[in-house]
Design a protein around this motif. Structure first.
Motif, PDB file in Angstrom:
ATOM      1  N   GLN A  16      91.269  15.447  95.949  1.00  0.00           N
ATOM      2  CA  GLN A  16      91.703  14.360  95.108  1.00  0.00           C
ATOM      3  C   GLN A  16      92.903  14.845  94.325  1.00  0.00           C
ATOM      4  O   GLN A  16      93.151  16.042  94.210  1.00  0.00           O
ATOM      5  N   PRO A  17      93.697  13.941  93.730  1.00  0.00           N
ATOM      6  CA  PRO A  17      94.846  14.386  92.956  1.00  0.00           C
ATOM      7  C   PRO A  17      94.444  15.379  91.872  1.00  0.00           C
ATOM      8  O   PRO A  17      93.427  15.214  91.209  1.00  0.00           O
ATOM      9  N   ASN A 248      97.516  11.744  97.088  1.00  0.00           N
ATOM     10  CA  ASN A 248      98.858  11.726  96.515  1.00  0.00           C
ATOM     11  C   ASN A 248      99.907  11.449  97.585  1.00  0.00           C
ATOM     12  O   ASN A 248     100.620  10.447  97.537  1.00  0.00           O
ATOM     13  N   ASP A 249      99.994  12.363  98.553  1.00  0.00           N
ATOM     14  CA  ASP A 249     101.077  12.319  99.540  1.00  0.00           C
ATOM     15  C   ASP A 249     100.728  11.521 100.790  1.00  0.00           C
ATOM     16  O   ASP A 249     101.623  11.095 101.512  1.00  0.00           O
ATOM     17  N   ILE A 250      99.456  11.381 101.080  1.00  0.00           N
ATOM     18  CA  ILE A 250      98.985  10.534 102.181  1.00  0.00           C
ATOM     19  C   ILE A 250      97.729   9.808 101.734  1.00  0.00           C
ATOM     20  O   ILE A 250      96.966  10.314 100.914  1.00  0.00           O
ATOM     21  N   ASP A 251      97.532   8.604 102.297  1.00  0.00           N
ATOM     22  CA  ASP A 251      96.330   7.838 101.968  1.00  0.00           C
ATOM     23  C   ASP A 251      96.130   6.768 103.037  1.00  0.00           C
ATOM     24  O   ASP A 251      96.771   6.798 104.094  1.00  0.00           O
ATOM     25  N   GLU A 252      95.249   5.812 102.756  1.00  0.00           N
ATOM     26  CA  GLU A 252      94.906   4.788 103.744  1.00  0.00           C
ATOM     27  C   GLU A 252      96.062   3.842 104.050  1.00  0.00           C
ATOM     28  O   GLU A 252      95.997   3.064 105.000  1.00  0.00           O
ATOM     29  N   VAL A 320     108.145   9.413  94.032  1.00  0.00           N
ATOM     30  CA  VAL A 320     107.687  10.793  94.174  1.00  0.00           C
ATOM     31  C   VAL A 320     106.163  10.793  94.246  1.00  0.00           C
ATOM     32  O   VAL A 320     105.497  10.077  93.501  1.00  0.00           O
ATOM     33  N   THR A 321     105.602  11.568  95.157  1.00  0.00           N
ATOM     34  CA  THR A 321     104.142  11.654  95.285  1.00  0.00           C
ATOM     35  C   THR A 321     103.580  12.963  94.751  1.00  0.00           C
ATOM     36  O   THR A 321     102.429  13.017  94.329  1.00  0.00           O
ATOM     37  N   SER A 322     104.358  14.039  94.774  1.00  0.00           N
ATOM     38  CA  SER A 322     103.971  15.335  94.201  1.00  0.00           C
ATOM     39  C   SER A 322     105.229  16.046  93.745  1.00  0.00           C
ATOM     40  O   SER A 322     106.277  15.931  94.383  1.00  0.00           O
ATOM     41  N   GLY A 323     105.121  16.802  92.662  1.00  0.00           N
ATOM     42  CA  GLY A 323     106.285  17.545  92.207  1.00  0.00           C
ATOM     43  C   GLY A 323     105.910  18.600  91.186  1.00  0.00           C
ATOM     44  O   GLY A 323     104.923  18.455  90.458  1.00  0.00           O
ATOM     45  N   CYS A 324     106.704  19.687  91.133  1.00  0.00           N
ATOM     46  CA  CYS A 324     106.485  20.744  90.149  1.00  0.00           C
ATOM     47  C   CYS A 324     107.686  21.682  90.162  1.00  0.00           C
ATOM     48  O   CYS A 324     108.477  21.680  91.098  1.00  0.00           O
ATOM     49  N   VAL A 333     110.861  21.175  92.804  1.00  0.00           N
ATOM     50  CA  VAL A 333     110.633  20.663  94.145  1.00  0.00           C
ATOM     51  C   VAL A 333     109.656  19.492  94.070  1.00  0.00           C
ATOM     52  O   VAL A 333     108.840  19.397  93.154  1.00  0.00           O
ATOM     53  N   ALA A 334     109.754  18.626  95.051  1.00  0.00           N
ATOM     54  CA  ALA A 334     108.876  17.456  95.090  1.00  0.00           C
ATOM     55  C   ALA A 334     108.857  16.916  96.505  1.00  0.00           C
ATOM     56  O   ALA A 334     109.650  17.311  97.366  1.00  0.00           O
ATOM     57  N   MET A 335     107.925  16.011  96.755  1.00  0.00           N
ATOM     58  CA  MET A 335     107.954  15.219  97.976  1.00  0.00           C
ATOM     59  C   MET A 335     107.678  13.771  97.612  1.00  0.00           C
ATOM     60  O   MET A 335     107.087  13.470  96.574  1.00  0.00           O
ATOM     61  N   GLY A 336     108.145  12.881  98.440  1.00  0.00           N
ATOM     62  CA  GLY A 336     107.965  11.456  98.195  1.00  0.00           C
ATOM     63  C   GLY A 336     108.398  10.670  99.406  1.00  0.00           C
ATOM     64  O   GLY A 336     108.745  11.241 100.456  1.00  0.00           O
ATOM     65  N   TYR A 337     108.382   9.343  99.277  1.00  0.00           N
ATOM     66  CA  TYR A 337     108.710   8.457 100.396  1.00  0.00           C
ATOM     67  C   TYR A 337     109.985   7.678 100.104  1.00  0.00           C
ATOM     68  O   TYR A 337     110.160   7.123  99.008  1.00  0.00           O
TER      69      TYR A 337
END
Length: 376
Positions: A16-17, A248-252, A320-324, A333-337
């Motif tokens: 989970q997040p 966070n980065d993937i889901d349904e 952004v879905t994750s970052g730090c 750095v981060a990732m997102g769609y």
């Protein structure tokens, strides 16, 4: 002969997040949280416990988050990721092509499969598998499902194999990335050792009978190379390695193609189209998908989940879905769609952080090179 599918709940940063680092301290609701077999061990070693996916887990110990992160990159760290096994990454998908869970499947030499679920997806995954088992049994198939209750320790870092070799008779040089074997580890029999991890480094995950988990952890910590590390370091390590966090980065609502996980779909499954959501996913493989998961790098304030991503003209185009902050790179750095037309590495974008816009650049992942042991 019955084909048995063993299922364990995977507990780690794919559940989970993560609570906001350094974590959400436990309050009066502590008693309702589940505890791993190492709970008292964590407290005795100064673990700062937080609520995570319904469990009480250490977010860090006496060392800082950054110190634990860098030690894993340079030496090795020990993580509690109980109820977790590894083999190869696979996905449960729905009819719309969305990802119900990212699971780990091990085809064991004992003639059965280990199907490993995220802790946060346990209930829906178990129900889905139970329904499928009943369906197969009604068709005459000899298949069963059993739940395995083990603890799991992740020893991660460039010296992890050297540390572990002192406690096993098997030659770990013959155990490459994503392979596993059952062996005795520092006198504890019945352990399944898998060459894998969630940090981007070489390392192993050791599935151990719950009653022996503390004994094994203490044995590993006798080596001065090894220190304990918690959820905070695990999160920044997986992000530097470009690895997804489910929820966070993937889901349904994310397809494997959108999530840059097309490699999980084997040639046979692509040809047969015999899995849920194939009618959506396969055309995406062959054509253009509307959005893609990308890596982002920037200086200034750190990007965090839910930060808006904008075009250079100021139009919101993604999230952004994750970052730090990256402890290794000294950059954020981060990732997102983003829409596919903005997904090419080197593309300049804007990210809104604390109501201010700052420049970000689409970057290849992993951000930090991985060091998996592949025998090559």
């Amino acid at each position: 002969m019955q084909r048995v599918v063993s299922m364990v709940a995977r507990l780690g940063l794919r559940g989970q997040p993560l609570p906001s680092v350094p974590g959400r301290p436990l309050s009066g609701s502590q008693d309702v949280l589940r505890r791993t077999p190492l709970y008292d061990f964590h407290l005795a070693h100064g673990g700062k416990m937080v609520a995570f996916a319904g469990w009480s887990l250490p977010v860090q110990y006496q060392d800082s988050h950054v110190d634990s992160h860098l030690r894993t990159r340079r030496h090795c760290s020990l993580f509690d990721v109980s109820h977790m096994l590894q083999g190869t990454l696979s996905l449960f998908t729905n009819e719309a092509g969305g990802i119900l869970d990212d699971l780990i499947v091990t085809n064991t030499s004992e003639g059965h499969l280990y199907v490993v679920s995220n802790a946060g997806c346990w209930d829906k995954d178990l129900a889905l598998m139970q329904d499928k088992v009943r369906e197969l049994q009604n068709m005459g198939s000899d298949v069963g499902l059993e739940v395995v209750d083990n603890a799991l320790l992740a020893l991660q870092g460039p010296t992890a194999a050297q540390v572990l070799q002192d406690g096993v008779a098997d030659d770990l040089r013959k155990l490459p990335f994503m392979t596993s074997a059952v062996m005795e580890v520092f006198g504890v029999s019945g352990c399944r050792v898998t060459r894998c991890g969630y940090t981007g480094e070489d390392g192993v995950e050791i599935s151990v009978p719950a009653a022996e988990a503390v004994r094994l952890a203490k044995a590993l910590l006798e080596n001065p190379e090894v220190k304990l590390a918690g959820l905070a370091a695990r999160d920044s390590l997986r992000l530097e390695a470009g690895l997804c966090l489910y929820g966070n980065d993937i889901d349904e609502h994310t397809t494997p193609v959108e999530g840059s996980l097309s490699w999980t779909l084997g040639k046979r499954r692509r040809a047969a189209m015999d899995f849920p959501g194939a009618a959506v996913i396969i055309p995406q493989l062959k054509g253009k998908v509307q959005r893609r998961r990308v890596g982002l790098m920037c200086e200034g304030a750190p990007m965090r989940a839910h930060s808006p991503i904008l075009s250079t003209e100021g139009t919101v185009i993604g999230t952004v879905t994750s970052g730090c902050p990256s402890p290794c790179l000294k950059k954020n750095v981060a990732m997102g769609y983003v829409p596919s037309e903005y997904s090419r590495p080197g593309t300049r974008l804007l990210v809104e952080v604390r109501r201010k816009q700052q420049t970000a650049v689409v970057s290849k992942m992993p951000f930090v090179p991985t060091n998996y042991y592949t025998l090559k």
